[in-house]
Design a protein around this motif. Structure first.
Motif, PDB file in Angstrom:
ATOM      1  N   SER A 106       9.114  -4.622 -19.903  1.00  0.00           N
ATOM      2  CA  SER A 106       8.697  -5.858 -20.554  1.00  0.00           C
ATOM      3  C   SER A 106       7.645  -6.560 -19.706  1.00  0.00           C
ATOM      4  O   SER A 106       7.860  -6.883 -18.546  1.00  0.00           O
ATOM      5  CB  SER A 106       9.910  -6.772 -20.755  1.00  0.00           C
ATOM      6  N   GLY A 107       6.483  -6.773 -20.278  1.00  0.00           N
ATOM      7  CA  GLY A 107       5.381  -7.397 -19.556  1.00  0.00           C
ATOM      8  C   GLY A 107       4.442  -6.423 -18.874  1.00  0.00           C
ATOM      9  O   GLY A 107       3.397  -6.824 -18.354  1.00  0.00           O
ATOM     10  N   SER A 108       4.773  -5.145 -18.892  1.00  0.00           N
ATOM     11  CA  SER A 108       3.973  -4.161 -18.154  1.00  0.00           C
ATOM     12  C   SER A 108       2.634  -3.856 -18.820  1.00  0.00           C
ATOM     13  O   SER A 108       1.702  -3.393 -18.162  1.00  0.00           O
ATOM     14  CB  SER A 108       4.765  -2.856 -17.979  1.00  0.00           C
ATOM     15  N   SER A 109       2.517  -4.110 -20.101  1.00  0.00           N
ATOM     16  CA  SER A 109       1.256  -3.813 -20.786  1.00  0.00           C
ATOM     17  C   SER A 109       0.137  -4.755 -20.360  1.00  0.00           C
ATOM     18  O   SER A 109      -1.041  -4.412 -20.443  1.00  0.00           O
ATOM     19  CB  SER A 109       1.445  -3.892 -22.306  1.00  0.00           C
ATOM     20  N   THR A 110       0.509  -5.943 -19.899  1.00  0.00           N
ATOM     21  CA  THR A 110      -0.493  -6.897 -19.427  1.00  0.00           C
ATOM     22  C   THR A 110      -0.512  -7.017 -17.908  1.00  0.00           C
ATOM     23  O   THR A 110      -1.430  -7.615 -17.352  1.00  0.00           O
ATOM     24  CB  THR A 110      -0.239  -8.291 -20.028  1.00  0.00           C
ATOM     25  N   ASP A 111       0.494  -6.457 -17.247  1.00  0.00           N
ATOM     26  CA  ASP A 111       0.547  -6.495 -15.783  1.00  0.00           C
ATOM     27  C   ASP A 111       0.923  -5.104 -15.264  1.00  0.00           C
ATOM     28  O   ASP A 111       2.092  -4.803 -15.054  1.00  0.00           O
ATOM     29  CB  ASP A 111       1.566  -7.528 -15.303  1.00  0.00           C
ATOM     30  N   PRO A 112      -0.080  -4.238 -15.053  1.00  0.00           N
ATOM     31  CA  PRO A 112       0.195  -2.857 -14.630  1.00  0.00           C
ATOM     32  C   PRO A 112       0.861  -2.759 -13.260  1.00  0.00           C
ATOM     33  O   PRO A 112       1.366  -1.696 -12.902  1.00  0.00           O
ATOM     34  CB  PRO A 112      -1.195  -2.208 -14.619  1.00  0.00           C
ATOM     35  N   ARG A 113       0.890  -3.852 -12.501  1.00  0.00           N
ATOM     36  CA  ARG A 113       1.596  -3.829 -11.218  1.00  0.00           C
ATOM     37  C   ARG A 113       3.078  -3.500 -11.415  1.00  0.00           C
ATOM     38  O   ARG A 113       3.717  -2.930 -10.523  1.00  0.00           O
ATOM     39  CB  ARG A 113       1.455  -5.178 -10.506  1.00  0.00           C
ATOM     40  N   LYS A 114       3.607  -3.867 -12.567  1.00  0.00           N
ATOM     41  CA  LYS A 114       5.017  -3.603 -12.837  1.00  0.00           C
ATOM     42  C   LYS A 114       5.292  -2.105 -12.929  1.00  0.00           C
ATOM     43  O   LYS A 114       6.343  -1.618 -12.477  1.00  0.00           O
ATOM     44  CB  LYS A 114       5.453  -4.313 -14.115  1.00  0.00           C
ATOM     45  N   LEU A 115       4.360  -1.365 -13.512  1.00  0.00           N
ATOM     46  CA  LEU A 115       4.513   0.086 -13.599  1.00  0.00           C
ATOM     47  C   LEU A 115       4.366   0.719 -12.219  1.00  0.00           C
ATOM     48  O   LEU A 115       5.104   1.643 -11.861  1.00  0.00           O
ATOM     49  CB  LEU A 115       3.480   0.669 -14.558  1.00  0.00           C
ATOM     50  N   GLU A 116       3.410   0.234 -11.447  1.00  0.00           N
ATOM     51  CA  GLU A 116       3.205   0.784 -10.108  1.00  0.00           C
ATOM     52  C   GLU A 116       4.426   0.529  -9.229  1.00  0.00           C
ATOM     53  O   GLU A 116       4.792   1.354  -8.394  1.00  0.00           O
ATOM     54  CB  GLU A 116       1.950   0.177  -9.471  1.00  0.00           C
ATOM     55  N   ALA A 117       5.077  -0.608  -9.433  1.00  0.00           N
ATOM     56  CA  ALA A 117       6.276  -0.922  -8.647  1.00  0.00           C
ATOM     57  C   ALA A 117       7.414   0.049  -8.959  1.00  0.00           C
ATOM     58  O   ALA A 117       8.217   0.381  -8.077  1.00  0.00           O
ATOM     59  CB  ALA A 117       6.723  -2.354  -8.932  1.00  0.00           C
ATOM     60  N   ILE A 118       7.478   0.522 -10.205  1.00  0.00           N
ATOM     61  CA  ILE A 118       8.476   1.533 -10.560  1.00  0.00           C
ATOM     62  C   ILE A 118       8.157   2.839  -9.839  1.00  0.00           C
ATOM     63  O   ILE A 118       9.045   3.483  -9.264  1.00  0.00           O
ATOM     64  CB  ILE A 118       8.491   1.774 -12.084  1.00  0.00           C
ATOM     65  N   ARG A 119       6.897   3.210  -9.852  1.00  0.00           N
ATOM     66  CA  ARG A 119       6.476   4.469  -9.247  1.00  0.00           C
ATOM     67  C   ARG A 119       6.729   4.495  -7.733  1.00  0.00           C
ATOM     68  O   ARG A 119       7.060   5.535  -7.162  1.00  0.00           O
ATOM     69  CB  ARG A 119       4.988   4.703  -9.503  1.00  0.00           C
ATOM     70  N   THR A 120       6.548   3.357  -7.080  1.00  0.00           N
ATOM     71  CA  THR A 120       6.556   3.336  -5.606  1.00  0.00           C
ATOM     72  C   THR A 120       7.876   2.865  -4.993  1.00  0.00           C
ATOM     73  O   THR A 120       8.018   2.904  -3.781  1.00  0.00           O
ATOM     74  CB  THR A 120       5.429   2.430  -5.091  1.00  0.00           C
TER      75      THR A 120
END
Length: 414
Positions: free
Chosen positions: A371-385
């Motif tokens: 939720s919110g990741s489409s406008t804030d890609p940092r959220k996806l990167e935080a999952i990856r890292t």
């Protein structure tokens, strides 16, 4: 995004959609409708009815042509949900459903986005329970803490915590309606699907509902709406509950920082709080026998830059509060001077990693983080890292973080 198993779509009207098909739980589909803005669109000190609106929700007020009871009767036997929440940077409507009832779930979410009625009698019925609710809030240390602490930790910011009973009862249905409708009817929308669903089916459902909305512009950030600060004065406060006289909650918090300024720092602070928990359990509960429960945790804001804290708490007898405070400060001093052993680091990190591996296989986790990741890609990167950053933290890192953030003179004591 093949590595995360996610598809993201943007519609012509600006609507954004996240879709993650999973097989974690058979025939479960979680849907979250996110309305950008949240608390950041509200100015501190504006006395906005945030808690009152969250308590009222949207369902009991019904829709324009249907009262709540009529909706229940109409949808009897259907599996759907409707929860309403206001967060730091967004508000959400969410529900859980099945493949057979997904169309119903989407119709419910769409209807309450565009046609929530806010009937006054529903809010008055809620108010009838308020005096008893506030009486219960005074009945234990933990409940008083839940009322007072969120606001105190944020320098008295009235967007957090719970208002007084008089403030709640003075709030009108029209105030709640105006506040909630602004978020639901004007904020940009993002929808997240997680579970037993295909990309094609998700988009089919969106096409029939939210894709028909008119374009929406972002709500402006209110004056100082994006600012939350840890207190620097009045750092020792005492609150009184009306429960058993031998019950007490002791709490100490140290200001840290937000999550996204440095996710590596945030991971280190998470593990530092885990080490503190290990030491609290050993010192306060096992050695002193003074606590029924003691722990520490790290909170790092995703939305308010610079805001975060590590808090340590224990349930102790009232006359043991000073013992708790002294013990925490002794632990802090030791962490800053002698540091953390490799064994402690291992014992702190392993449960965190183990729990993360388990939560990665739940729909609820993905529904929350996407939720919110489409406008804030940092959220996806935080999952990856996340895993790599946790594994990267060293004992020396934790000692340095303790020296930087566990500053006695800045600690808040409740």
């Amino acid at each position: 995004m093949a590595d995360l198993g996610i598809t993201q779509v943007t519609y012509a009207n600006g609507l954004k959609v996240n879709i993650k098909p999973t097989t974690f739980k058979d025939n479960e589909i979680l849907v979250t409708v996110r309305f950008a803005g949240g608390l950041q669109t509200i100015a501190p000190g504006s006395s906005a009815p945030i808690f009152e609106a969250s308590s009222a929700g949207v369902f009991e007020g019904g829709l324009g042509k249907l009262e709540a009871e009529e909706i229940k009767e109409t949808l009897a036997g259907k599996i759907y949900g409707l929860s309403y929440n206001i967060g730091e940077d967004s508000a959400t409507l969410a529900g859980g459903t099945t493949k057979d009832d997904l169309t119903t779930q989407m119709q419910v979410l769409m209807a309450f986005t565009t046609d929530t009625a806010f009937r006054a009698d529903a809010f008055e019925r809620l108010k009838a329970f308020v005096p008893n609710y506030y009486t219960q809030l005074q009945s234990s240390p933990n409940s008083v803490f839940s009322v007072k602490a969120p606001r105190v930790i944020r320098s008295g910011d009235d967007r957090f915590g719970i208002p007084t009973q008089d403030e709640f009862l003075k709030t009108t249905n029209d105030e709640v309606k105006a506040f909630t409708q602004t978020l639901l009817m004007k904020s940009p929308v993002e929808i997240t699907f997680v579970g037993s669903i295909t990309v094609e089916e998700a988009l089919k459902q969106v096409d029939a509902t939210f894709a028909t909305l008119a374009p929406r512009k972002p709500l402006p950030v209110a004056p100082k709406g994006d600012v939350v600060k840890f207190p620097t004065t009045n750092l020792h406060q005492v609150f009184t509950h009306k429960g058993r006289e031998d019950q007490n909650l002791s709490y100490i918090a140290f200001p840290t920082t937000d999550f996204f300024t440095s996710t590596q720092t945030a991971r280190g602070l998470e593990l530092l709080s885990e080490v503190m928990t290990l030491r609290l359990i050993e010192e306060i509960r096992e050695k002193q026998g003074a606590s029924y429960g003691s722990s520490a945790s790290s909170i790092a804001s995703n939305a308010f830059k610079g805001f975060g804290y590590i808090g340590a708490s224990a349930t102790v007898k009232p006359d043991q509060d000073e013992v708790f405070y002294t013990s925490v400060m002794a632990i802090v001093d030791d962490l800053k001077t002698k540091g953390v052993t490799e064994d402690e680091l291992l014992r702190a990190r392993k449960p965190v990693l183990d729990k993360y591996e388990v939560t990665l296989k739940t729909n609820g986790f993905w529904s929350g983080v996407l939720s919110g990741s489409s406008t804030d890609p940092r959220k996806l990167e935080a999952i990856r890292t996340r895993k790599a950053e946790l594994e990267k933290v060293t004992a020396a890192d934790l000692k340095k973080l303790a020296q930087t953030y566990l500053v006695k003179e800045k600690a808040l004591r409740l």
